[in-house]
Motif scaffolding. Sequence first.
Motif, PDB file in Angstrom:
ATOM      1  N   LYS A 107      48.297  90.664 -35.224  1.00 15.48           N
ATOM      2  CA  LYS A 107      47.755  91.294 -36.430  1.00 15.48           C
ATOM      3  C   LYS A 107      47.073  90.334 -37.393  1.00 15.48           C
ATOM      4  CE  LYS A 107      50.881  95.267 -36.394  1.00 15.48           C
ATOM      5  NZ  LYS A 107      51.788  96.127 -37.195  1.00 15.48           N
ATOM      6  N   GLY A 108      47.123  89.044 -37.098  1.00 17.36           N
ATOM      7  CA  GLY A 108      46.459  88.082 -37.960  1.00 17.36           C
ATOM      8  C   GLY A 108      47.292  87.674 -39.161  1.00 17.36           C
ATOM      9  N   PRO A 109      46.765  86.752 -39.983  1.00 17.17           N
ATOM     10  CA  PRO A 109      47.560  86.169 -41.074  1.00 17.17           C
ATOM     11  C   PRO A 109      47.712  87.043 -42.312  1.00 17.17           C
ATOM     12  CG  PRO A 109      45.373  85.210 -41.045  1.00 17.17           C
ATOM     13  CD  PRO A 109      45.468  86.084 -39.826  1.00 17.17           C
ATOM     14  N   TYR A 110      46.896  88.110 -42.439  1.00 21.05           N
ATOM     15  CA  TYR A 110      46.946  88.916 -43.660  1.00 21.05           C
ATOM     16  C   TYR A 110      47.114  90.402 -43.380  1.00 21.05           C
ATOM     17  CZ  TYR A 110      45.295  84.655 -45.909  1.00 21.05           C
ATOM     18  OH  TYR A 110      45.179  83.362 -46.359  1.00 21.05           O
ATOM     19  N   SER A 111      47.882  90.738 -42.376  1.00 22.75           N
ATOM     20  CA  SER A 111      48.071  92.145 -42.012  1.00 22.75           C
ATOM     21  C   SER A 111      48.745  92.939 -43.116  1.00 22.75           C
ATOM     22  CB  SER A 111      48.908  92.256 -40.728  1.00 22.75           C
ATOM     23  OG  SER A 111      50.199  91.691 -40.909  1.00 22.75           O
ATOM     24  N   PHE A 112      49.520  92.259 -43.949  1.00 21.74           N
ATOM     25  CA  PHE A 112      50.283  92.950 -45.005  1.00 21.74           C
ATOM     26  C   PHE A 112      49.389  93.590 -46.054  1.00 21.74           C
ATOM     27  CE2 PHE A 112      50.474  88.309 -45.253  1.00 21.74           C
ATOM     28  CZ  PHE A 112      49.694  88.060 -46.362  1.00 21.74           C
ATOM     29  N   TYR A 113      48.149  93.148 -46.163  1.00 19.18           N
ATOM     30  CA  TYR A 113      47.226  93.772 -47.107  1.00 19.18           C
ATOM     31  C   TYR A 113      46.723  95.137 -46.624  1.00 19.18           C
ATOM     32  CZ  TYR A 113      46.736  89.253 -49.566  1.00 19.18           C
ATOM     33  OH  TYR A 113      46.965  88.101 -50.284  1.00 19.18           O
ATOM     34  N   ASP A 114      46.878  95.405 -45.340  1.00 23.52           N
ATOM     35  CA  ASP A 114      46.287  96.610 -44.754  1.00 23.52           C
ATOM     36  C   ASP A 114      47.098  97.872 -44.975  1.00 23.52           C
ATOM     37  OD1 ASP A 114      44.178  95.087 -43.820  1.00 23.52           O
ATOM     38  OD2 ASP A 114      45.137  94.699 -41.873  1.00 23.52           O
ATOM     39  N   SER A 115      48.419  97.753 -45.071  1.00 22.45           N
ATOM     40  CA  SER A 115      49.259  98.933 -45.248  1.00 22.45           C
ATOM     41  C   SER A 115      50.654  98.526 -45.695  1.00 22.45           C
ATOM     42  CB  SER A 115      49.366  99.729 -43.936  1.00 22.45           C
ATOM     43  OG  SER A 115      50.114  99.005 -42.964  1.00 22.45           O
ATOM     44  N   VAL A 116      51.373  99.470 -46.302  1.00 20.81           N
ATOM     45  CA  VAL A 116      52.753  99.228 -46.701  1.00 20.81           C
ATOM     46  C   VAL A 116      53.603  98.943 -45.474  1.00 20.81           C
ATOM     47  CG1 VAL A 116      54.810 100.253 -47.747  1.00 20.81           C
ATOM     48  CG2 VAL A 116      52.571 100.618 -48.794  1.00 20.81           C
ATOM     49  N   GLU A 117      53.321  99.666 -44.387  1.00 22.70           N
ATOM     50  CA  GLU A 117      54.097  99.480 -43.154  1.00 22.70           C
ATOM     51  C   GLU A 117      53.939  98.057 -42.622  1.00 22.70           C
ATOM     52  OE1 GLU A 117      53.737 103.462 -44.216  1.00 22.70           O
ATOM     53  OE2 GLU A 117      52.060 102.084 -43.779  1.00 22.70           O
ATOM     54  N   ASN A 118      52.704  97.553 -42.643  1.00 25.15           N
ATOM     55  CA  ASN A 118      52.471  96.182 -42.188  1.00 25.15           C
ATOM     56  C   ASN A 118      53.172  95.173 -43.097  1.00 25.15           C
ATOM     57  OD1 ASN A 118      50.942  96.878 -39.997  1.00 25.15           O
ATOM     58  ND2 ASN A 118      48.976  96.239 -40.865  1.00 25.15           N
ATOM     59  N   ARG A 119      53.123  95.430 -44.408  1.00 24.43           N
ATOM     60  CA  ARG A 119      53.773  94.511 -45.331  1.00 24.43           C
ATOM     61  C   ARG A 119      55.283  94.494 -45.115  1.00 24.43           C
ATOM     62  NH1 ARG A 119      57.470  95.055 -49.197  1.00 24.43           N
ATOM     63  NH2 ARG A 119      56.377  96.718 -50.269  1.00 24.43           N
ATOM     64  N   LYS A 120      55.864  95.661 -44.917  1.00 23.87           N
ATOM     65  CA  LYS A 120      57.304  95.715 -44.665  1.00 23.87           C
ATOM     66  C   LYS A 120      57.664  95.058 -43.341  1.00 23.87           C
ATOM     67  CE  LYS A 120      58.432  99.697 -47.563  1.00 23.87           C
ATOM     68  NZ  LYS A 120      58.996 101.069 -47.624  1.00 23.87           N
ATOM     69  N   GLU A 121      56.767  95.158 -42.367  1.00 25.68           N
ATOM     70  CA  GLU A 121      57.005  94.473 -41.097  1.00 25.68           C
ATOM     71  C   GLU A 121      57.061  92.969 -41.302  1.00 25.68           C
ATOM     72  OE1 GLU A 121      55.075  94.272 -36.590  1.00 25.68           O
ATOM     73  OE2 GLU A 121      53.768  94.692 -38.311  1.00 25.68           O
ATOM     74  N   CYS A 122      56.117  92.453 -42.094  1.00 22.76           N
ATOM     75  CA  CYS A 122      56.099  91.013 -42.368  1.00 22.76           C
ATOM     76  C   CYS A 122      57.356  90.592 -43.130  1.00 22.76           C
ATOM     77  CB  CYS A 122      54.845  90.666 -43.167  1.00 22.76           C
ATOM     78  SG  CYS A 122      54.582  88.891 -43.395  1.00 22.76           S
ATOM     79  N   CYS A 123      57.719  91.369 -44.151  1.00 25.40           N
ATOM     80  CA  CYS A 123      58.945  91.071 -44.902  1.00 25.40           C
ATOM     81  C   CYS A 123      60.169  91.133 -43.992  1.00 25.40           C
ATOM     82  CB  CYS A 123      59.104  92.063 -46.054  1.00 25.40           C
ATOM     83  SG  CYS A 123      57.994  91.809 -47.454  1.00 25.40           S
ATOM     84  N   GLY A 124      60.163  92.083 -43.083  1.00 27.12           N
ATOM     85  CA  GLY A 124      61.296  92.221 -42.171  1.00 27.12           C
ATOM     86  C   GLY A 124      61.479  90.992 -41.300  1.00 27.12           C
ATOM     87  N   ILE A 125      60.362  90.467 -40.823  1.00 23.42           N
ATOM     88  CA  ILE A 125      60.415  89.289 -39.955  1.00 23.42           C
ATOM     89  C   ILE A 125      60.737  88.029 -40.742  1.00 23.42           C
ATOM     90  CG2 ILE A 125      58.983  87.752 -38.540  1.00 23.42           C
ATOM     91  CD1 ILE A 125      57.492  90.307 -37.590  1.00 23.42           C
ATOM     92  N   ARG A 126      60.083  87.863 -41.878  1.00 22.32           N
ATOM     93  CA  ARG A 126      60.188  86.605 -42.616  1.00 22.32           C
ATOM     94  C   ARG A 126      61.375  86.541 -43.581  1.00 22.32           C
ATOM     95  NH1 ARG A 126      55.580  83.420 -42.202  1.00 22.32           N
ATOM     96  NH2 ARG A 126      53.740  84.428 -41.298  1.00 22.32           N
TER      97      ARG A 126
END
Length: 244
Positions: A107-126
């Motif tokens: 998804k690349g380095p800034y996927s969290f800007y694209d959707s809430v779901e992507n941002r929560k995925e990043c938060c979940g991992i990190r």
Amino acid sequence: MTAEPTSYTLDSLSERLNGLSNIDALRTLAELFPGEVIFSTSLGYEDQVITDMILANDIPIKIFTLDTGRMFSETYSVWKKTNDRYATTIETYFPKADAVEKLMTEKGPYSFYDSVENRKECCGIRKVEPLNRALKGNKIWITGIRADQSANRQAMTQLEWDESHQLFKFHPLMDWTFEQVTQYVKDHHVPYNPLHDRGFVSIGCQPCTRAIQPGEDFRAGRWWWEDNSKKECGLHTHEEVFKA
């Protein structure tokens, strides 16, 4: 809510802490649950206050932080200053490398800007997964949450039962104002993140945090591209604490 797996219930432990100062409450928890009390610090204002309360008073509570891999250089600076000031070593938890590699590749380095779901995925991992590892085996989780930080947190109480992690959560500064926090830092000469002097009140990952303007909501600087009602990363949501 299921029964707490300890000799103390939420009510009885709350009664035990009732009327105690923050320092005495922290010391009491450390005595009641030796080796099983842990404090999560993001190295922001509130957490630096609690760190000082613990370390300046020699309270045997473990301290850890989550290094997401996307922190501000200023955060690392105050981290070092804190270790040096208190002659301590803050334990560190990183996200799992394979999960970060997969996310960045797909998804690349800034996927969290694209959707809430992507941002929560990043938060979940990190953040969420490393947090789960850090909390495992403990019975008390100390946090720097304050009620006026967001609408979601105003419904929380100083001592709670976290069903998801099967432990108690204690928020020493729940009823403190931001002014009380900053005054404590000043009075006790506590190391703090210099980003606070530039309008950053809540400091997380660099791509997801900005300074706020006078009059803006406390959480306006976190995930500023999202609606305020969605601004939780999964660490401290009211729903997570009380879900059946």
